[in-house]
Scaffold this motif. Structure first.
Motif, PDB file in Angstrom:
ATOM      1  N   ASP A   1      12.200  58.955  63.406  1.00 41.78           N
ATOM      2  CA  ASP A   1      13.235  57.974  63.111  1.00 41.78           C
ATOM      3  C   ASP A   1      12.677  56.699  62.501  1.00 41.78           C
ATOM      4  OD1 ASP A   1      11.845  57.266  65.292  1.00 41.78           O
ATOM      5  OD2 ASP A   1      13.587  56.657  66.512  1.00 41.78           O
ATOM      6  N   ALA A   2      11.361  56.515  62.514  1.00 36.88           N
ATOM      7  CA  ALA A   2      10.755  55.299  61.955  1.00 36.88           C
ATOM      8  C   ALA A   2       9.719  55.662  60.907  1.00 36.88           C
ATOM      9  CB  ALA A   2      10.140  54.453  63.062  1.00 36.88           C
ATOM     10  N   GLY A   3       9.926  56.720  60.184  1.00 36.85           N
ATOM     11  CA  GLY A   3       8.928  57.174  59.224  1.00 36.85           C
ATOM     12  C   GLY A   3       8.699  56.181  58.098  1.00 36.85           C
ATOM     13  N   GLN A   4       9.820  55.735  57.516  1.00 42.88           N
ATOM     14  CA  GLN A   4       9.662  54.792  56.419  1.00 42.88           C
ATOM     15  C   GLN A   4       9.056  53.472  56.879  1.00 42.88           C
ATOM     16  OE1 GLN A   4      13.486  54.444  54.631  1.00 42.88           O
ATOM     17  NE2 GLN A   4      13.390  56.466  53.630  1.00 42.88           N
ATOM     18  N   GLU A   5       9.486  53.022  58.050  1.00 45.05           N
ATOM     19  CA  GLU A   5       8.952  51.753  58.577  1.00 45.05           C
ATOM     20  C   GLU A   5       7.462  51.869  58.853  1.00 45.05           C
ATOM     21  OE1 GLU A   5       9.514  48.909  62.485  1.00 45.05           O
ATOM     22  OE2 GLU A   5      10.996  50.456  61.992  1.00 45.05           O
ATOM     23  N   ARG A   6       7.057  52.991  59.420  1.00 41.57           N
ATOM     24  CA  ARG A   6       5.645  53.187  59.707  1.00 41.57           C
ATOM     25  C   ARG A   6       4.843  53.250  58.413  1.00 41.57           C
ATOM     26  NH1 ARG A   6       3.184  51.733  64.231  1.00 41.57           N
ATOM     27  NH2 ARG A   6       4.191  52.548  66.097  1.00 41.57           N
ATOM     28  N   THR A   7       5.420  53.852  57.383  1.00 36.66           N
ATOM     29  CA  THR A   7       4.707  53.935  56.112  1.00 36.66           C
ATOM     30  C   THR A   7       4.447  52.549  55.539  1.00 36.66           C
ATOM     31  OG1 THR A   7       5.734  56.055  55.684  1.00 36.66           O
ATOM     32  CG2 THR A   7       4.773  54.891  53.788  1.00 36.66           C
ATOM     33  N   GLU A   8       5.452  51.704  55.591  1.00 37.74           N
ATOM     34  CA  GLU A   8       5.273  50.339  55.113  1.00 37.74           C
ATOM     35  C   GLU A   8       4.249  49.583  55.931  1.00 37.74           C
ATOM     36  OE1 GLU A   8       7.889  46.273  54.413  1.00 37.74           O
ATOM     37  OE2 GLU A   8       8.819  48.105  55.241  1.00 37.74           O
ATOM     38  N   GLU A   9       4.305  49.766  57.234  1.00 35.98           N
ATOM     39  CA  GLU A   9       3.352  49.091  58.119  1.00 35.98           C
ATOM     40  C   GLU A   9       1.929  49.564  57.839  1.00 35.98           C
ATOM     41  OE1 GLU A   9       2.318  48.950  62.876  1.00 35.98           O
ATOM     42  OE2 GLU A   9       4.319  49.553  62.188  1.00 35.98           O
ATOM     43  N   GLN A  10       1.780  50.863  57.612  1.00 33.04           N
ATOM     44  CA  GLN A  10       0.450  51.390  57.312  1.00 33.04           C
ATOM     45  C   GLN A  10      -0.080  50.818  56.002  1.00 33.04           C
ATOM     46  OE1 GLN A  10       0.843  55.609  57.315  1.00 33.04           O
ATOM     47  NE2 GLN A  10       1.281  55.750  59.515  1.00 33.04           N
ATOM     48  N   LEU A  11       0.781  50.697  55.018  1.00 33.73           N
ATOM     49  CA  LEU A  11       0.334  50.138  53.756  1.00 33.73           C
ATOM     50  C   LEU A  11      -0.129  48.694  53.916  1.00 33.73           C
ATOM     51  CD1 LEU A  11       3.029  51.537  51.289  1.00 33.73           C
ATOM     52  CD2 LEU A  11       0.630  52.217  51.472  1.00 33.73           C
ATOM     53  N   ARG A  12       0.649  47.931  54.681  1.00 28.97           N
ATOM     54  CA  ARG A  12       0.250  46.536  54.900  1.00 28.97           C
ATOM     55  C   ARG A  12      -1.061  46.466  55.662  1.00 28.97           C
ATOM     56  NH1 ARG A  12       5.777  45.593  56.082  1.00 28.97           N
ATOM     57  NH2 ARG A  12       5.274  45.544  58.303  1.00 28.97           N
ATOM     58  N   ALA A  13      -1.219  47.283  56.692  1.00 29.22           N
ATOM     59  CA  ALA A  13      -2.460  47.267  57.468  1.00 29.22           C
ATOM     60  C   ALA A  13      -3.638  47.689  56.610  1.00 29.22           C
ATOM     61  CB  ALA A  13      -2.328  48.182  58.683  1.00 29.22           C
ATOM     62  N   ARG A  14      -3.403  48.734  55.787  1.00 27.88           N
ATOM     63  CA  ARG A  14      -4.483  49.198  54.926  1.00 27.88           C
ATOM     64  C   ARG A  14      -4.855  48.109  53.912  1.00 27.88           C
ATOM     65  NH1 ARG A  14      -2.089  53.180  52.960  1.00 27.88           N
ATOM     66  NH2 ARG A  14      -2.737  54.702  54.510  1.00 27.88           N
ATOM     67  N   GLY A  15      -3.883  47.393  53.394  1.00 23.97           N
ATOM     68  CA  GLY A  15      -4.170  46.319  52.442  1.00 23.97           C
ATOM     69  C   GLY A  15      -4.953  45.187  53.078  1.00 23.97           C
ATOM     70  N   ARG A  16      -4.543  44.865  54.344  1.00 21.02           N
ATOM     71  CA  ARG A  16      -5.293  43.791  55.011  1.00 21.02           C
ATOM     72  C   ARG A  16      -6.735  44.196  55.255  1.00 21.02           C
ATOM     73  NH1 ARG A  16      -0.646  44.061  58.377  1.00 21.02           N
ATOM     74  NH2 ARG A  16       0.940  42.566  57.732  1.00 21.02           N
ATOM     75  N   PHE A  17      -6.936  45.406  55.693  1.00 16.52           N
ATOM     76  CA  PHE A  17      -8.300  45.862  55.958  1.00 16.52           C
ATOM     77  C   PHE A  17      -9.115  45.911  54.663  1.00 16.52           C
ATOM     78  CE2 PHE A  17     -11.629  48.922  56.566  1.00 16.52           C
ATOM     79  CZ  PHE A  17     -12.134  48.577  57.801  1.00 16.52           C
ATOM     80  N   ARG A  18      -8.467  46.357  53.622  1.00 18.93           N
ATOM     81  CA  ARG A  18      -9.157  46.442  52.341  1.00 18.93           C
ATOM     82  C   ARG A  18      -9.561  45.059  51.849  1.00 18.93           C
ATOM     83  NH1 ARG A  18      -9.122  50.309  48.239  1.00 18.93           N
ATOM     84  NH2 ARG A  18      -9.609  49.486  46.174  1.00 18.93           N
ATOM     85  N   ARG A  19      -8.630  44.104  51.984  1.00 12.30           N
ATOM     86  CA  ARG A  19      -8.961  42.751  51.548  1.00 12.30           C
ATOM     87  C   ARG A  19     -10.058  42.139  52.396  1.00 12.30           C
ATOM     88  NH1 ARG A  19      -3.339  42.688  50.501  1.00 12.30           N
ATOM     89  NH2 ARG A  19      -2.885  41.948  52.607  1.00 12.30           N
ATOM     90  N   ALA A  20     -10.066  42.420  53.696  1.00 10.34           N
ATOM     91  CA  ALA A  20     -11.146  41.923  54.547  1.00 10.34           C
ATOM     92  C   ALA A  20     -12.486  42.503  54.125  1.00 10.34           C
ATOM     93  CB  ALA A  20     -10.860  42.255  56.003  1.00 10.34           C
ATOM     94  N   ALA A  21     -12.497  43.803  53.816  1.00  9.19           N
ATOM     95  CA  ALA A  21     -13.744  44.426  53.363  1.00  9.19           C
ATOM     96  C   ALA A  21     -14.197  43.842  52.036  1.00  9.19           C
ATOM     97  CB  ALA A  21     -13.539  45.937  53.239  1.00  9.19           C
ATOM     98  N   GLN A  22     -13.234  43.599  51.128  1.00  9.78           N
ATOM     99  CA  GLN A  22     -13.593  42.982  49.856  1.00  9.78           C
ATOM    100  C   GLN A  22     -14.157  41.579  50.059  1.00  9.78           C
ATOM    101  OE1 GLN A  22      -9.863  43.187  47.911  1.00  9.78           O
ATOM    102  NE2 GLN A  22     -10.019  45.362  47.385  1.00  9.78           N
ATOM    103  N   LEU A  23     -13.570  40.844  50.996  1.00  8.06           N
ATOM    104  CA  LEU A  23     -14.053  39.497  51.294  1.00  8.06           C
ATOM    105  C   LEU A  23     -15.491  39.521  51.784  1.00  8.06           C
ATOM    106  CD1 LEU A  23     -12.991  36.563  51.367  1.00  8.06           C
ATOM    107  CD2 LEU A  23     -12.493  36.924  53.778  1.00  8.06           C
ATOM    108  N   VAL A  24     -15.796  40.477  52.652  1.00  4.99           N
ATOM    109  CA  VAL A  24     -17.161  40.626  53.158  1.00  4.99           C
ATOM    110  C   VAL A  24     -18.113  40.943  52.015  1.00  4.99           C
ATOM    111  CG1 VAL A  24     -18.634  42.032  54.634  1.00  4.99           C
ATOM    112  CG2 VAL A  24     -16.431  41.239  55.480  1.00  4.99           C
ATOM    113  N   CYS A  25     -17.707  41.879  51.129  1.00  5.02           N
ATOM    114  CA  CYS A  25     -18.570  42.269  50.020  1.00  5.02           C
ATOM    115  C   CYS A  25     -18.869  41.082  49.112  1.00  5.02           C
ATOM    116  CB  CYS A  25     -17.915  43.390  49.220  1.00  5.02           C
ATOM    117  SG  CYS A  25     -17.773  44.952  50.117  1.00  5.02           S
TER     118      CYS A  25
END
Length: 825
Positions: free
Chosen positions: A229-253
């Motif tokens: 029942d929350a598939g779309q919401e979870r997908t959006e949340e995952q994208l945001r989390a993945r983007g934050r993690f990616r940006r943090a890794a880029q910041l470290v690099c």
């Protein structure tokens, strides 16, 4: 920890699947915007989202730290732990824009992440450039989430590396760090030079019995796939989390590249393109990790210092976040830290003030940093010091002066011990800066100071700023009274003028002596080496200071050095230097131990007795009197003859002070000289001037002449004249003198004639009486008799009492002459 690694791994795997061509059409941007979480559960979902973001960043930082330790342990893998190498080795991945070093990950990084970290592989050059383009566009939401992740990283226990990576590892670190942090690499590839057994399938590792207990239920709950029942919401949340993690890794690099590849030139040029890199807390956390674990080379210390300064510039509200990191770095590399800070922030901005205060407040870094600062201060205009990164740019002394002034302002309620211990050194250096910046200013100094003024509101001239620093130093150590006393005598204004600078330095020395003899003694000791080297620039002010504080020194300990300095300046062409040298000589001559040492200066002092400068002659006479007073040194006959010839014109000098000192020196000379026939003619010619000065209106001159006359009578062994002086019967002196020495009556007459024109009326009367007595004992053909008559006849224009006495004396002389003439016939 194992549970967190599995969560992170599943996240990366889902990311790869969603980015595949088949998964791309499933999620459209419009759909992401349309699917919104329920309003009543917004607070709860937001909290859960923040917790997951914080956990991901914490695990990424911990994985990065363990990766650092794994590179060190790679060199110690034993043959028993490693199987045969594969026949085919993957070609090393090269990156022209970053580095060409190979990337290798060991089989066992840690007991909890031995397999997960091995699946991280290299990334492409496009990903690196994408990191640089994405980072400036971080949204406020992503920044807040990243900050929360860093805060959690600080709170979580961080394992300290048992084996710090070697410095050789840093040669290939840029690619390794960037590749390992970025979660976009191909999971099916493996780095070269890694054993086959180190690669275990992810499915087998996840089903192993040792991995299940390590995972915590809470963390598993957080990263479980969403319900239907929350598939779309979870997908959006995952994208945001993945983007934050990616940006943090880029910041470290990017941050690692700034440090390890020395791409931090923007900090020196003021470029703000990377300001977002230092606005995040990630850079502070990484700086802590690099310094605490020693994961850096010595040549990278200046870049780290510039990063700390830039971070403090960008984060106003967290000034003390990197205090411990800065102190640890300075303990190992004090020269690199201090010199780099002076180069990066010569005007000492807010961030630099914070760094200086941190270094001065720590007992471990205070002394070495102050010593480096003092060393730079002593070199004008700039000190060339190479740092570990090969930077040989000049470090201007004015930059160190600005830093010292800020340190004194920051510590207004206390004074650092290093400043107090080095007070003489600092004061002399600052006074020299005032003088040299007033006397001459090079173009490079003017350019440097103009650049500093553009950054801060500093005085227009460097000499005024140096005076402000001198005031701050004196206020810290001696109080406000000294400043006010010097100000009342216009000392600060004179200090800023080249022609009166040495007067102001002497005034400052006198005020310091009034407050503290110990400070003056230490300053004088510091001055001796400078004056011994003969530095022409600040030699006159230094000599002025030394002369004022000489009485604070031990003559037996420092007298020879001072005497050597003074003897060099006695023959100087500069009147001020000669005068100061003589003042110092007068002070030294008061000590019996120095009297014998001054015997070698007799020739120079004799020449100064003929100087046109009255002050120089006066001090020369005082020095001679002090030396002869102790009767330690016997004056030789040739020296005594020269001295008597130089003294005779001074007996009738118009300056009463010179008259007094010259006659006192004559008396001392008679006591310290052996009786010789060659000296008697000079002593005879001194009797008449002493007789007339015995009647001088100046009490001191009269007393000095009485002493000199008594010394001459004793030297000549004229007992009756000695008794006459002892009983103080001056009216009997002319008859006694002329009767005992008839052969020199003509000389005595010529010495008495000038006193007829004396401005003092008693001396003119005394001269008339003396000439009358002398005329009665002279022969008719003597030319001096005609001179007496003519001089008395010309005194008709004088006062009635003097002119009448002259006419009466003239008539008596003529009557006696007439009687003697008739008696002769």
């Amino acid at each position: 920890m194992a549970g967190r690694r599995f969560s992170l791994l599943r996240l990366f795997r889902r990311k790869k699947e969603e980015e595949s061509p088949g998964a791309a059409p499933a999620q459209q941007p419009e759909e992401v915007q349309q699917v919104q979480p329920p309003q009543e559960d917004a607070g709860q979902e937001r909290t859960e989202e923040q917790l997951r973001a914080r956990g991901r960043f914490r695990r990424a930082a911990q994985t990065f730290m363990k990766f650092m330790g794994s590179r060190r342990r790679k060199a110690r893998i034993t043959p028993a732990d490693v199987q045969a190498q594969p026949d085919t080795i993957l070609t090393q991945l090269t990156k022209p824009d970053v580095s060409t070093a190979s990337t290798a990950v060991p089989a066992k990084c840690d007991t909890t992440t031995s397999d997960q970290t091995t699946h991280w592989d290299t990334t492409s050059t496009d990903d690196v450039s994408h990191c640089d383009s994405v980072l400036p566009g971080l949204t406020e939401e992503a920044d807040a989430t990243t900050t929360e992740g860093v805060a959690s990283t600080d709170a979580a226990p961080v394992q300290r590396l048992a084996d710090t990576p070697s410095l050789e590892f840093l040669e290939e670190r840029a690619v390794s760090a960037e590749v390992t942090i970025t979660p976009d690499g191909d999971m099916q590839q493996r780095p070269p030079m890694v054993p086959k057994l180190a690669w275990v399938k992810e499915e087998e590792k996840e089903e192993s019995p040792g991995a299940a207990p390590a995972q915590q239920p809470e963390e598993v709950q957080q990263v479980q796939p969403p319900q239907e029942d929350a598939g779309q919401e979870r997908t959006e949340e995952q994208l945001r989390a993945r983007g934050r993690f990616r940006r943090a890794a880029q910041l470290v690099c990017r941050f690692i590249r700034c440090i390890w590849h020395e791409e931090a030139t923007f900090m020196a040029t003021g470029d703000t393109a990377n300001s977002d890199l230092f606005n995040a807390q990630t850079s502070a956390a990484l700086l802590d990790m690099l310094v605490e674990n020693g994961v850096y080379k010595a040549k990278q210390v200046p870049a780290i210092v510039r990063c700390i300064h830039q971070w403090l510039t960008s984060n106003v509200s967290a000034e003390h976040r990197l205090d411990k990191t800065l102190v640890l770095l300075t303990e190992e590399h004090p020269m690199d830290v201090a010199v780099t800070l002076l180069r990066s922030a010569p005007a000492c901005d807010r961030a630099a003030r914070t760094m200086w205060k941190t270094l001065i407040s720590s007992r471990w870094t205070k002394e070495p940093v102050l010593q480096i600062l003092f060393r730079v201060l002593e070199y004008w205009p700039a000190h060339r010091r190479r740092t570990s990164d090969g930077d040989e740019r000049d470090v201007f002394a004015l930059a160190a002066t600005v830093a010292l002034w800020e340190i004194l302002q920051l510590s207004h309620s206390w004074c650092p011990g290093g400043v107090k211990d080095n007070f003489p050194r600092l004061l002399l250096t600052l006074l020299f800066q005032v003088f040299i910046s007033t006397e001459e200013m090079s173009e490079e100094v003017e350019t440097f100071w103009r650049r500093c003024r553009e950054q801060r509101s500093l005085p227009p001239n460097p000499n005024r700023f140096a005076v402000q620093t001198v005031k701050a130093l004196l206020r810290q150590l001696l109080g406000e009274d000294v400043l006010m006393a010097i100000g009342r005598k216009c000392g600060w204004d004179m200090l800023l003028k080249a022609d009166s600078h040495h007067y102001a330095v002497g005034l400052l020395a006198r005020e310091l002596c009034r407050v503290s003899h110990s400070f003056c003694r230490s300053i004088a000791v510091s001055l001796l080496p400078r004056l011994s080297r003969g530095e022409p620039l600040w030699e006159l002010p230094a000599l002025a200071f030394l002369v004022e504080v000489l009485h604070c020194l031990n003559p037996r300990q420092y007298g020879p050095s001072v005497l050597q300095i003074i003897s060099r300046h006695l023959r100087s062409q500069c009147p001020e230097r000669r005068r100061l040298a003589l003042r110092g000589l007068v002070v030294l001559s008061r000590d019996p131990a120095m009297a014998k040492s001054m015997r070698s200066l007799s020739e120079s002092l004799l020449e100064l007795l003929q100087d046109a400068d009255t002050d120089a002659v006066q001090m020369t006479l005082s020095a001679f009197i002090n030396v002869l007073h102790f009767q330690i040194v016997k004056i030789s006959t040739p020296t005594a003859l020269k001295l008597l010839e130089a003294l005779r014109p001074l007996f009738d000098n118009e300056h009463s002070q010179l008259q007094q000192l010259s006659m006192l020196l004559f008396w001392e000379l008679m006591e310290a000289t052996e009786r010789s026939k060659s000296l008697k003619p000079h002593v005879y010619l001194s009797l008449v001037p002493f007789y007339f000065n015995w009647h001088d209106e100046n009490r001191r001159v009269a007393e000095a002449s009485w002493r000199a006359l008594f010394g001459a009578a004793r030297f000549l062994k004229w007992r009756d004249l000695e008794d006459l002086v002892t009983m103080e019967q001056p009216w009997r002196f002319p008859e006694c003198l002329l009767e005992k020495d008839r052969s020199r009556v003509g000389q005595y007459v010529r010495q008495a004639l000038p006193f007829l024109e004396s401005p003092e009326k008693p001396l003119r009367k005394l001269a008339i009486k003396f000439l009358g007595i002398a005329a009665r004992s002279m022969k008719q053909e003597q030319p001096e008799l005609q001179l007496i008559c003519q001089a008395l006849q010309d005194m008709t224009d004088d006062s009635p009492a003097v002119s009448n006495l002259a006419q009466e004396t003239l008539q008596i002389i003529r009557a006696v002459r007439r009687t003697s003439f008739f008696h002769f016939w």
